[in-house]
Design a protein around this motif. Structure first.
Motif, mmCIF file in Angstrom:
data_model
loop_
_atom_site.group_PDB
_atom_site.id
_atom_site.type_symbol
_atom_site.label_atom_id
_atom_site.label_comp_id
_atom_site.label_asym_id
_atom_site.label_seq_id
_atom_site.Cartn_x
_atom_site.Cartn_y
_atom_site.Cartn_z
ATOM 1 N N GLU A 78 0.838 -1.192 0.000
ATOM 2 C CA GLU A 78 0.000 0.000 0.000
ATOM 3 C C GLU A 78 0.873 1.242 0.000
ATOM 4 O O GLU A 78 1.854 1.317 0.724
ATOM 5 C CB GLU A 78 -0.915 0.016 1.223
ATOM 6 N N ARG A 80 0.651 5.788 -0.909
ATOM 7 C CA ARG A 80 -0.233 6.931 -1.108
ATOM 8 C C ARG A 80 0.540 8.067 -1.752
ATOM 9 O O ARG A 80 1.578 8.483 -1.262
ATOM 10 C CB ARG A 80 -0.807 7.398 0.229
ATOM 11 N N LYS A 89 -3.416 3.041 -1.378
ATOM 12 C CA LYS A 89 -3.895 2.135 -2.414
ATOM 13 C C LYS A 89 -2.897 0.994 -2.547
ATOM 14 O O LYS A 89 -1.692 1.221 -2.646
ATOM 15 C CB LYS A 89 -4.025 2.889 -3.737
ATOM 16 N N PHE A 90 -3.386 -0.229 -2.549
ATOM 17 C CA PHE A 90 -2.526 -1.393 -2.736
ATOM 18 C C PHE A 90 -2.166 -1.462 -4.213
ATOM 19 O O PHE A 90 -3.032 -1.471 -5.085
ATOM 20 C CB PHE A 90 -3.236 -2.679 -2.299
#
Length: 110
Positions: A78, A80, A89-90
């Motif tokens: 993950e 950002r 967000k992965f």
């Protein structure tokens, strides 16, 4: 007739009357990250050189001879970017192999 032992000679190098050459193919095992297809990374390097005397030699190396656009390593985590949601967000992140490059060496021992 065997060649004399030369400490500057690489393991896979061929030598003939001072001329040296080698071709290396580096492959990395197929791997897949979460939800991705298998990918294989491969790179071919070449080297040619000449030993003028025991104290002077010249070589030219070409890295990534085929100029492949593979990744050297992939990561899945993950992250950002600015403007994205705070939870991140992965995603898959990668480090590409170097593009084709040429290196020349002139080595003189004193």
């Amino acid at each position: 007739m065997s060649q004399p032992k030369d400490e500057s000679k690489r393991e896979n190098e061929k030598v003939y009357k001072g001329c040296r050459n080698s071709l290396n193919a580096n492959g990395f095992f197929a791997h897949a990250l979460v939800g991705q297809d298998l990918c294989i990374t491969a790179c071919v390097n070449a080297r040619v050189g000449y030993k003028f005397s025991p104290k002077l030699r010249l070589s030219v190396e070409v890295y990534n001879l085929t100029n492949r656009r593979d990744s050297a390593i992939d990561y899945a985590y993950e992250s950002r970017l600015p403007g994205e949601a705070a939870e991140g967000k992965f995603d898959v992140h990668f480090h590409p192999i170097e593009s084709r490059s040429i290196r020349a060496n002139l080595i003189a021992n004193f």
